[in-house]
Design an enzyme around this catalytic site. Structure first.
Site, PDB file in Angstrom:
ATOM      1  N   LYS A  79       0.858  -1.073  -0.006  1.00 40.10           N
ATOM      2  CA  LYS A  79       0.010   0.116   0.127  1.00 40.10           C
ATOM      3  C   LYS A  79       0.878   1.064   0.028  1.00 40.10           C
ATOM      4  O   LYS A  79       1.955   1.565   0.634  1.00 40.10           O
ATOM      5  CB  LYS A  79      -0.945   0.241   1.235  1.00 40.10           C
ATOM      6  CG  LYS A  79      -2.102   1.018   1.188  1.00 40.10           C
ATOM      7  CD  LYS A  79      -3.010   1.162   2.452  1.00 40.10           C
ATOM      8  CE  LYS A  79      -3.984   1.874   2.344  1.00 40.10           C
ATOM      9  NZ  LYS A  79      -4.860   1.858   3.680  1.00 40.10           N
ATOM     10  N   SER A 159      -9.665   2.053   2.530  1.00 37.84           N
ATOM     11  CA  SER A 159      -8.955   2.847   1.726  1.00 37.84           C
ATOM     12  C   SER A 159      -7.661   1.888   0.956  1.00 37.84           C
ATOM     13  O   SER A 159      -7.066   2.338   0.083  1.00 37.84           O
ATOM     14  CB  SER A 159      -8.156   3.832   2.538  1.00 37.84           C
ATOM     15  OG  SER A 159      -7.372   2.996   3.420  1.00 37.84           O
ATOM     16  N   SER A 183     -10.091   0.064   6.742  1.00 36.90           N
ATOM     17  CA  SER A 183      -9.609   0.231   5.446  1.00 36.90           C
ATOM     18  C   SER A 183      -8.915  -1.243   5.141  1.00 36.90           C
ATOM     19  O   SER A 183      -8.537  -1.183   3.982  1.00 36.90           O
ATOM     20  CB  SER A 183      -8.452   1.236   5.641  1.00 36.90           C
ATOM     21  OG  SER A 183      -9.394   2.550   5.261  1.00 36.90           O
TER      22      SER A 183
END
Lengths: 492, 95, 487
Positions: A79, A159, A183
């Site tokens: 990420k 996210s 997330s």
């Protein structure tokens, strides 16, 4: 052969590498090709194929010398909230465009130390603020899944949407995510993969771009419970550079997957039957209860009375912390500086006004507002008190049960563009994930079934602080019972 | 709780966010909606409840007083939008 | 009570001081970068100090110990639980966009400082609190006409902010307070007290009122960085407020910036209005919990502090309060005094005190040297005092010997020997000189004998001393003159 390699789980690939079925280079090339072929999904902000392939050759050499480590030669997606040395790290924001950290986050360093390889940095909601991945400056990410007979592009959730898509789309064997209010778990549910948020304090936050410091936790995203266990073991551990990192031994999480939940007490919180929850989510939940019962677990109804206040509490605390955490993005030491200014104040306002997107600005404004003179007690302090009550709810519940079973999200993935004009409706996506975040508890989401229109749905298991092992063990049993084998449209 | 345009402009100033006037108007509406929704917390009885600072059940760790870091000005400066002679550079600050 | 006189009557000045003192530590409050002064720009900056994304603070144990030691030295309450909060504001030399400080719950609560005034009296000034916080970096505004340069070497260095109660009533008291605080900090080794290098910085809170009335509105004058400037700033601000009030104006709560060159301050109100610091507990740090046992251990290892030392000097050595406070102001000076005094205080404390404070410190000041660089050591000074005490040389000759010692670094005894300065105590030798002087000055002898001018004996003493090059024992000269002149 190539596409077959990307369909393996992380554990399968590990075992096959150990047996010499194929090389790390072959495995990595397969993933690099898949990553390049799936650019339409916009899963990655930066691809680092040379880095991955170079690492793969190293891995093959090591293995030949009998020095293979636990994740030797396994390609992962990271990420883009984790700072990676000399590789652009943006947090999905324009304000960090071009930022090349002179350091590596603790969590990614641990993965590299165990032999894992980086394919690239995955897309995310800007500064991890979102549940759709639509707030990224680098564009939305497309969910590899589609509704049956419907070609609308869907969101992967957020996210950690780019990581979820990379794993679901078979572009990476596993990925790192971060979870502040859901997330990791919500995008895992939206894309039909498994994702785990460990207990707050398990994984070091050092080198992860901060959103809300009291909530942020890194965790693994992969295609099986076992894979998550494997990754988590490498990712967590005490870090003296993070004052909230707990100094506790790291268990062998994979060894916890005994498949035995006989006598395990599973709590079903009645407050999670919220208004507007779809029938199929409700029945999937019931299905999960039945599976665990069938495996010998005891099921108990429990109450978490302050559940309904978790979201508003979260939407005070997280923006408040973010408003302060994001003050460092001022165009002075790194990242982008705005244009068209005559003095310092204008430079700040230009930098932050153009560097941040609307959702980030919205939350910075809320956070600034709730901390400002005259509102601190009514909002911020009140929220901290309610947070205490929410944590106490869980403490009490865990006197009677060992794990808690809930749906992960109130709906399946929605279409790109939906809910964009209604922030509160968007926030409601996190209704089931936020309470455990506020209490700092470990939680896993795993795919347990499909919606009527063929989209994956997730179930969530929550555990006691630092009892990831029980969570993973229960998840392993649910995984086996659910036997989720459906594949996203992108693979067909 | 509803916030007006002026309040949004004031908070935006505190947060150093340049806002277009028409965005300010829209933002006032959205913030009012969010704050209105948050308002439900007021119904929770929190009398005597200690506010939570952290879920971490541990003592704040302390480190020894040793010089273990620093000494790499080029790393510190290399991402800076503007730097000169080892300094970060910003528009002139008028005190 | 010291009052200032306005056009319309007397005014009382109410002063409180906030002092930022840099904690002595090797590394910074929350990072492992060095705190050394004067390095190349941004060379003592860690990723944490530059507030790179994802960087986190880890607290320095020694900085906490230093704050606790200081609290104990101020006889203050130590809070076993204290909380670090973030003070949010934007400034180029504040990389995080917030300063980590302690706000609602500081590590040290109420305490007291006893100040020593020039008339020898003492007064207690209350301490409101002491908390730890991060220093900011340094902005340089004069390198370029359009740019400000930022150096983060100081960013994150540990400071103690020490807040007094509004207990001071004059610039003189404020000066005594700063000097005494600095003395305590230096004794404790928690701050070097060097105001020139910015290790100690002062903000002045000041209001005026008619004696006995309610407190007036105060102003805060920032950036006052020497004792002299603090006194200037107080005089300026007190006068400004009195003139404002007497001309029908109103004092407004504001921050003012002191300009040392002009000795004036000006309002920073326009900037201050926009400030809303939005303090909240730093979520990267848990509440700081310390053990009472650790506090006790730190307390047990504190050095003797100025007040205790002063009391001991008065009691054990019979010094005056004034002399004692001069000697204890600096730990090194007090140690020097006690070294000169010798083991078990074998030399005469009053004589030693006089020689140390008047002659030795006088020479030190005149030459602009530090104690450590003085050409005369404590042992050498002790040697000189011994020669006075045993009558080898007179006090007058001793001054001459001391000057020579200062110039050459030689021992007193060597100088006395080389220059033949030993006092003449042989009666016959002195008698010969006395006889000679009387014989050479019959007129003056007659004046004395006739009783016309009894004071002329003093003149004779002078002549005899001169003739002996100052070496004759003055008491013996006096006696012999009286005998010979038939007194």
């Amino acid at each position: 052969m190539t596409s077959e390699l990307t369909r393996l789980t992380l554990a399968e690939a590990r075992d096959a590498l150990a047996k010499g079925d194929f090389s790390a280079r072959e495995l990595t090339e397969a993933h690099v090709s898949a990553m390049e072929a799936a650019r339409d999904l916009n899963s990655f902000i930066v691809e680092t194929p040379e880095k991955a392939l170079e690492g793969a050759d190293e891995a093959d050499k090591r293995r030949a010398k009998g020095e293979a480590r636990t994740l030797e030669g396994l390609p992962l997606a990271i990420k883009d909230l984790f700072c990676t040395r000399d590789v652009q790290t943006t947090a999905g924001s324009r304000i960090l465009e071009g930022f090349a950290p002179p350091y590596e986050s603790t969590v990614t360093q641990k993965l590299w130390d165990d032999g894992a390889l980086m394919l690239g940095k995955t897309n995310l909601d800007e500064f991890a603020m979102g549940s759709s991945n639509m707030t990224s400056y680098y564009g939305g990410v497309e969910n590899p899944w589609k509704r049956e007979g419907d070609n609308h592009k869907l969101v992967p959730g957020g996210s950690s949407g780019g990581s979820a898509t990379a794993v679901a789309g078979r572009l990476a064997l596993g990925a790192t995510g971060t979870d502040t209010g859901g997330s990791i778990r919500q995008p895992a549910a939206f894309t039909g993969i498994t994702g785990m948020k460990p207990t707050y304090g398990r994984c070091s936050r050092w080198g992860i771009v901060a959103f809300a410091s009291s909530l942020d936790q890194a965790g693994p995203m992969a295609r099986s419970v076992r894979d998550c266990a494997l990754l988590l073991r490498s990712m967590c551990g005490h870090d003296p550079k993070d004052s909230t990192s707990v100094d506790m031994p790291v268990p062998d999480f994979e060894a916890a997957l005994t498949g035995d939940v006989r006598g395990l007490r599973v709590g079903i919180p009645k407050e999670y039957r919220v208004d507007g929850m779809s029938e199929e989510i409700d029945s999937l939940w019931q299905q999960g209860i039945d599976w665990l019962k069938a495996a010998g677990a005891e099921v108990h109804d429990i109450s978490l009375p302050h559940t309904q206040y978790a979201l508003p509490t979260y939407y005070i605390i997280a923006p408040a912390e973010a408003s302060s955490n994001l003050a460092r993005y001022d165009g002075v030491r790194y990242g982008q500086r705005g244009e068209g200014y005559d003095n310092l104040e204008q430079m700040y306002e230009a930098t932050r006004g153009t560097g941040f997107g609307d959702e980030v600005k919205r939350r910075l404004l809320i956070g600034t507002y709730v901390l400002s003179a005259g509102y601190y007690d009514a909002y911020y302090n009140k929220a901290r008190q309610v947070r205490s009550l929410i944590a106490q709810d869980f403490t009490k519940a865990y006197e009677a049960v060992d794990v808690i079973l809930t749906p992960t999200a109130p709906s399946a993935a929605f279409a790109m563009g939906d809910k964009m004009d209604d922030p509160v409706a968007m926030y409601l996506n996190d209704v089931f994930t936020v309470p455990a975040s506020l209490a700092g508890l470990p939680g896993v989401s795993l795919p347990a079934g499909l919606s009527s229109d063929g989209l994956p749905l997730g179930l969530q298991l929550l555990g006691r602080p630092f009892d990831e092992e029980t969570v993973l063990r229960s998840a392993g049993v649910l995984e086996e019972a659910a036997a989720f084998t459906a594949e996203p449209a992108s693979l067909s | 709780m509803s916030v007006d345009k002026d309040t949004v402009a004031h908070i935006a100033k505190l947060a150093r966010l340049r806002m277009d006037p028409e965005k300010t108007e829209a933002m006032a509406g959205e913030l009012s909606q969010i704050l209105g929704w948050i308002e439900q917390l007021q119904e929770v009885d929190t009398e005597g409840v200690a506010p939570m600072t952290s879920v971490a059940q541990m003592k704040l760790p302390l480190r020894e007083d040793e010089v273990t870091d620093g000494g790499y000005p080029e790393d510190v400066l290399r991402n800076a939008p503007e730097s000169l002679q080892g300094f970060y550079v910003v528009p002139k600050v008028v005190e | 009570m010291s009052l200032i006189q306005g056009e319309t009557g007397d005014w009382e000045v109410i002063i409180g001081l906030e002092i930022h003192a840099q904690i002595i530590s090797r590394s910074k409050l929350f990072s492992g970068a060095s705190t050394a002064f004067g390095s190349a720009p941004n060379s003592q900056v860690s990723l944490v100090d530059a507030a790179m994304p994802g960087m986190l603070p880890v607290l320095n144990r020694e900085c906490v110990a230093q704050a606790v030691r200081t609290g104990l030295g101020l006889k203050a309450h130590i809070n076993l639980v204290s909380v670090f909060e973030r003070k949010n504001y934007f400034y180029p030399d504040l990389p995080q966009g917030y300063q980590i400080s302690q706000y609602q719950t500081p590590v040290v609560g109420e305490g007291v400082i006893t100040i020593d005034l020039p008339d020898g009296s003492s007064r207690d000034i209350g301490i409101e609190r002491l908390h730890m916080e991060q220093d900011a970096g340094k902005s340089l505004h004069d390198q370029d006409p359009n740019k400000t340069f930022v150096d983060l070497n100081r960013s994150g260095v540990a400071l103690m902010e020490i807040v007094s109660k509004p207990d001071m009533r004059s610039a003189e008291e404020a000066g005594a307070y700063i000097r005494k605080l600095r003395s305590i900090l230096r004794y404790l080794g928690t701050c070097d007290g060097n105001m020139d290098e910015g290790s100690m910085r002062c903000d002045v809170n000041l209001s005026v009122r008619r004696p006995g009335e309610e407190l007036g509105t105060r102003t805060e004058t920032k950036n006052v960085n020497s004792v002299r400037f603090v006194q200037q700033a107080i005089d300026y601000e007190a006068r400004r407020q009195v003139e404002l009030l007497e001309s029908g104006g109103r004092v407004i709560l504001e921050t003012r910036l002191f300009d040392a060159r002009k000795g004036e301050s000006r309002s920073m109100r326009s900037k201050e209005e926009a400030h809303d610091y939005r303090y909240f507990p730093d979520p990267d740090l848990l509440p700081l919990e310390i053990e009472q046992a650790w506090v006790d251990e730190l307390g047990a290892n504190l050095p003797e502090l100025p007040d205790e030392k002063k009391a001991r000097f008065i009691k054990d050595y019979g010094l005056t309060p004034y002399d004692a406070s001069v000697l204890v102001a600096e730990q090194a000076n007090a140690a020097f005094f006690e070294t000169v005094l010798g083991d078990g205080g074998k030399r005469d404390p009053k004589l030693v005190s006089n020689w140390v404070t008047v002659n030795f410190f006088g020479a030190l000041n005149a030459s602009g040297l530090d104690l450590g660089d003085a050409p005369v050591s404590a042992e050498q000074l002790g040697g000189l005092i011994d020669l006075i005490a045993d009558g080898t040389i007179s006090g007058r000759i001793a001054k001459e010997v001391f000057e020579e010692m200062w110039a050459t670094g030689k021992d007193a005894a060597t100088i006395v020997e080389e220059k033949g300065l030993k006092q003449i105590t042989d009666t016959g030798e002195i008698e010969a000189i006395v006889d000679k002087v009387i014989a050479e000055n019959p007129d003056q002898a007659e004046q004395f004998r006739s009783g016309d001018n009894p004071k002329v004996i003093g003149w004779f003493v002078g002549q005899v001393m001169k003739a002996s090059q100052g070496k004759a024992n003055p008491g013996m000269v006096n006696q012999l003159l009286k005998d010979k002149l038939g007194g």
